[in-house]
Design a protein around this motif. Structure first.
Motif, PDB file in Angstrom:
ATOM      1  N   MET A  88       7.353  -1.931  13.140  1.00 22.74           N
ATOM      2  CA  MET A  88       6.516  -0.680  12.893  1.00 22.74           C
ATOM      3  C   MET A  88       7.731   0.436  13.063  1.00 22.74           C
ATOM      4  N   GLU A  89       7.689   1.232  11.987  1.00 28.18           N
ATOM      5  CA  GLU A  89       8.604   2.484  12.059  1.00 28.18           C
ATOM      6  C   GLU A  89       8.199   3.566  12.658  1.00 28.18           C
ATOM      7  N   THR A  90       8.928   4.318  13.160  1.00 29.64           N
ATOM      8  CA  THR A  90       8.874   5.687  13.824  1.00 29.64           C
ATOM      9  C   THR A  90       7.789   6.535  13.131  1.00 29.64           C
ATOM     10  N   GLY A  91       6.926   7.141  13.411  1.00 31.42           N
ATOM     11  CA  GLY A  91       5.959   7.828  12.797  1.00 31.42           C
ATOM     12  C   GLY A  91       4.662   7.297  12.294  1.00 31.42           C
ATOM     13  N   ALA A  92       4.681   6.110  12.141  1.00 33.73           N
ATOM     14  CA  ALA A  92       3.433   5.078  11.858  1.00 33.73           C
ATOM     15  C   ALA A  92       2.400   5.302  12.976  1.00 33.73           C
ATOM     16  N   LEU A 120       0.824  -1.327  -0.075  1.00 33.39           N
ATOM     17  CA  LEU A 120      -0.036  -0.027  -0.163  1.00 33.39           C
ATOM     18  C   LEU A 120       0.936   1.429   0.077  1.00 33.39           C
ATOM     19  N   GLY A 121       0.923   1.883  -1.158  1.00 37.48           N
ATOM     20  CA  GLY A 121       1.577   3.171  -1.339  1.00 37.48           C
ATOM     21  C   GLY A 121       1.219   4.425  -0.206  1.00 37.48           C
ATOM     22  N   THR A 150       4.884   6.275   7.170  1.00 30.23           N
ATOM     23  CA  THR A 150       3.689   7.208   6.644  1.00 30.23           C
ATOM     24  C   THR A 150       2.267   6.494   7.032  1.00 30.23           C
ATOM     25  N   ALA A 151       2.340   5.182   7.544  1.00 30.77           N
ATOM     26  CA  ALA A 151       1.307   4.410   7.729  1.00 30.77           C
ATOM     27  C   ALA A 151       0.312   4.918   8.583  1.00 30.77           C
ATOM     28  N   GLY A 168       0.379   3.630   3.424  1.00 34.55           N
ATOM     29  CA  GLY A 168      -0.727   4.436   3.275  1.00 34.55           C
ATOM     30  C   GLY A 168      -1.743   4.264   4.623  1.00 34.55           C
ATOM     31  N   HIS A 169      -3.033   4.438   4.279  1.00 36.47           N
ATOM     32  CA  HIS A 169      -4.146   4.415   5.315  1.00 36.47           C
ATOM     33  C   HIS A 169      -5.001   3.317   5.152  1.00 36.47           C
ATOM     34  N   VAL A 170      -5.328   2.465   6.150  1.00 41.04           N
ATOM     35  CA  VAL A 170      -6.096   1.316   6.296  1.00 41.04           C
ATOM     36  C   VAL A 170      -7.067   1.501   7.381  1.00 41.04           C
ATOM     37  N   LYS A 171      -8.386   1.334   6.821  1.00 42.89           N
ATOM     38  CA  LYS A 171      -9.409   1.467   7.857  1.00 42.89           C
ATOM     39  C   LYS A 171     -10.327   0.081   8.052  1.00 42.89           C
ATOM     40  N   GLY A 172      -9.813  -0.572   8.684  1.00 49.52           N
ATOM     41  CA  GLY A 172     -10.658  -1.904   8.913  1.00 49.52           C
ATOM     42  C   GLY A 172      -9.347  -2.951   9.492  1.00 49.52           C
TER      43      GLY A 172
END
Length: 152
Positions: free
Chosen positions: A119-123, A70-71, A105-106, A89-93
């Motif tokens: 999990m990277e810093t910022g997620a 997911l970009g 950026t997740a 990107g963004h996941v809702k679910g």
């Protein structure tokens, strides 16, 4: 002194030579290209398959694939089931995958069931993380668990 019969070389049968000549060399398997849902594209419905999928647009529906990428501009509104999930990107679910990697950026809104989670810093992750037992681990733990007593 130079007699051919004194050399020790393996002798092949004629049928072995024919079998070796009849089989052409096998080409290396080609890597399969990922299916792409590009930026500005909106898909409404489920996506399923064993292939790799790259999503840079919007998907409203459930996704069940082998590998999900997911970009940063990609968005999923629905459940995700994959072997490998790389999320930028963004996941809702809810998500379920053996390997989950959340880049800086997740943004995840939902529970994640996983064997491995990075999990990277910022997620951003809003939900529960549930670790799934690896197939070999579940059997090993069942064998070492104390037996329940049935005394009445």
């Amino acid at each position: 002194m130079f007699d051919k019969s004194s050399k020790t070389s393996p002798q092949r049968r004629p049928d072995e030579d024919q079998a070796l000549r009849a089989q052409p060399p096998q080409p290396a398997p080609k890597p399969k290209a990922a299916s792409l849902i590009g930026p500005g594209l909106c898909v409404q419905g489920d996506i399923a398959g064993e292939a790799e999928v790259q999503i840079d647009g919007l998907v409203r529906g459930d996704i069940r694939v082998g590998k999900l990428s997911l970009g940063p501009q990609g968005r999923i509104e629905g459940s995700v089931v994959a072997v490998i999930a790389e999320i930028r990107g963004h996941v809702k679910g809810p998500m379920k995958a053996r390997q989950v990697r959340l880049y800086g950026t997740a943004h995840i809104e939902g529970d994640i069931a996983h064997e491995q989670l990075a999990m990277e810093t910022g997620a951003v992750f809003e939900g529960r993380s549930v670790r799934l037992a690896k197939p070999g681990e579940a059997e090993a733990q069942a064998g070492t668990a104390p037996a329940a007593s049935t005394a009445a």
